[in-house]
Structure formats: C-alpha cells, structure tokens
Design a protein around this motif. Sequence first.
Motif, mmCIF file in Angstrom:
data_model
loop_
_atom_site.group_PDB
_atom_site.id
_atom_site.type_symbol
_atom_site.label_atom_id
_atom_site.label_comp_id
_atom_site.label_asym_id
_atom_site.label_seq_id
_atom_site.Cartn_x
_atom_site.Cartn_y
_atom_site.Cartn_z
ATOM 1 N N VAL A 146 -1.603 -1.155 -4.989
ATOM 2 C CA VAL A 146 -2.632 -1.408 -4.182
ATOM 3 C C VAL A 146 -3.998 -2.806 -4.741
ATOM 4 O O VAL A 146 -4.251 -3.100 -3.160
ATOM 5 C CB VAL A 146 -3.272 -0.013 -4.375
ATOM 6 C CG1 VAL A 146 -4.302 -0.358 -5.994
ATOM 7 C CG2 VAL A 146 -4.664 0.560 -3.199
ATOM 8 N N GLN A 181 1.341 4.135 -2.819
ATOM 9 C CA GLN A 181 1.399 5.492 -2.298
ATOM 10 C C GLN A 181 2.296 6.492 -3.302
ATOM 11 O O GLN A 181 1.903 7.543 -3.936
ATOM 12 C CB GLN A 181 0.971 5.644 -1.413
ATOM 13 C CG GLN A 181 -0.372 5.926 -0.594
ATOM 14 C CD GLN A 181 -0.388 5.686 0.859
ATOM 15 O OE1 GLN A 181 0.091 6.712 1.627
ATOM 16 N NE2 GLN A 181 -1.616 5.756 1.278
ATOM 17 N N THR A 216 -6.111 3.994 0.231
ATOM 18 C CA THR A 216 -4.778 5.078 -1.273
ATOM 19 C C THR A 216 -5.508 4.048 -2.937
ATOM 20 O O THR A 216 -5.615 4.806 -3.813
ATOM 21 C CB THR A 216 -4.245 3.964 -1.090
ATOM 22 O OG1 THR A 216 -3.950 3.881 -0.087
ATOM 23 C CG2 THR A 216 -3.031 4.131 -1.732
ATOM 24 N N SER A 234 0.609 -1.570 0.144
ATOM 25 C CA SER A 234 0.010 -0.452 0.134
ATOM 26 C C SER A 234 0.970 1.293 0.375
ATOM 27 O O SER A 234 1.283 2.138 -0.637
ATOM 28 C CB SER A 234 -0.675 -0.279 1.649
ATOM 29 O OG SER A 234 -1.878 0.712 1.077
#
Length: 168
Positions: A107, A92, A123, A88
């Motif tokens: 993700v 980002q 996210t 995750s």
Amino acid sequence: PTESLTAYELLLKGHGTSWATRESNAKRRSLFMKAIELDPQYADAYADIGFTYWTDTVTNQDPRDLERVFEFGRKAVSLDGSLSAAHSLLAQGYQARGQYALAISEVERAISLNPSNANAYHTMSVIYNNYSRPRKALPAIEMAMRLEPHYGVGFLVQLAWSYRGLGR
C-alpha cells in the motif's frame, strides 16, 4: 495505456457498472475480460478483474477468489510495475491473509506511485485498523476522504473504526 479504444471503452463501462451484487460484479468482470481479449497487455484491466474477485471475497466466501486476487494483481504488476491500483489490490490480498508487513509495503508503494489514489489511502486505513493502529489509520482515511469527496460507506466505516480505536 492501451492502443485499443474498444478495450478502453470496455474498461470504462466496467467502471460504470455496479459491483453491489454478485451478478453486477460478474458483469463488470466480463467487461474487463473482454478488454483483455482485445489487449492481452492491458495491465489496468487485469487489476480491475482482481478487484472484482476482491469484491467476491466479501460475499462469496470461496477461497479461490483470494487466490485470483493475487493472480490478477501480480499479472497487472508484471505488465506495469508503476500501476498504483495493482499494488493497492495486492495490499488488500496480503491484509486478508494476515501478512501485515507485505500489506503495508504494497500500500505504501501504491501511494508513492500515485499520491492522489484515494482507494490506496482507504486500503491503508483498513490495514492499520485491522492491526490495531488507529493513530495511523485515522490520517489515512481522512486523506482518502479529502481525495474522494463522493466516498462510499466503506470510508465512513474506517473513519468510525479509527475513532473507536482511539477511544473517540
């Protein structure tokens, strides 16, 4: 996943420390760094350090912070490829670089590894909203909100952006 209870305790203290200011975020980072000193193989601590740099990218505008996000995210993945939070974090970072396909891939990996990871769904909504895909962003943020009933304002921002993108 550490043998050191002290390292784990430091991680928990870091999680309980505010990230709202640069000073408190630096304190969090310090606690996570101490956990790594005790257990250099502690993947969760590396991911958490990466998240402190991610937080700094919003307030600090130092381009090195984004590089540190990748440095610590990749280290965490190298130590534990099944760590959802690390994927995750990388998502980002890729999103911030405008690397949409890599961001989505990371993700989706994070969610496949831990379908209860509310932050990964958040996210995902950020990525989809930033790439004008509100039809995909809305169910992602709604899932995040179901999984984390004590969500912060960032979740509401993504919900609002999703509705705006849909003309609602």
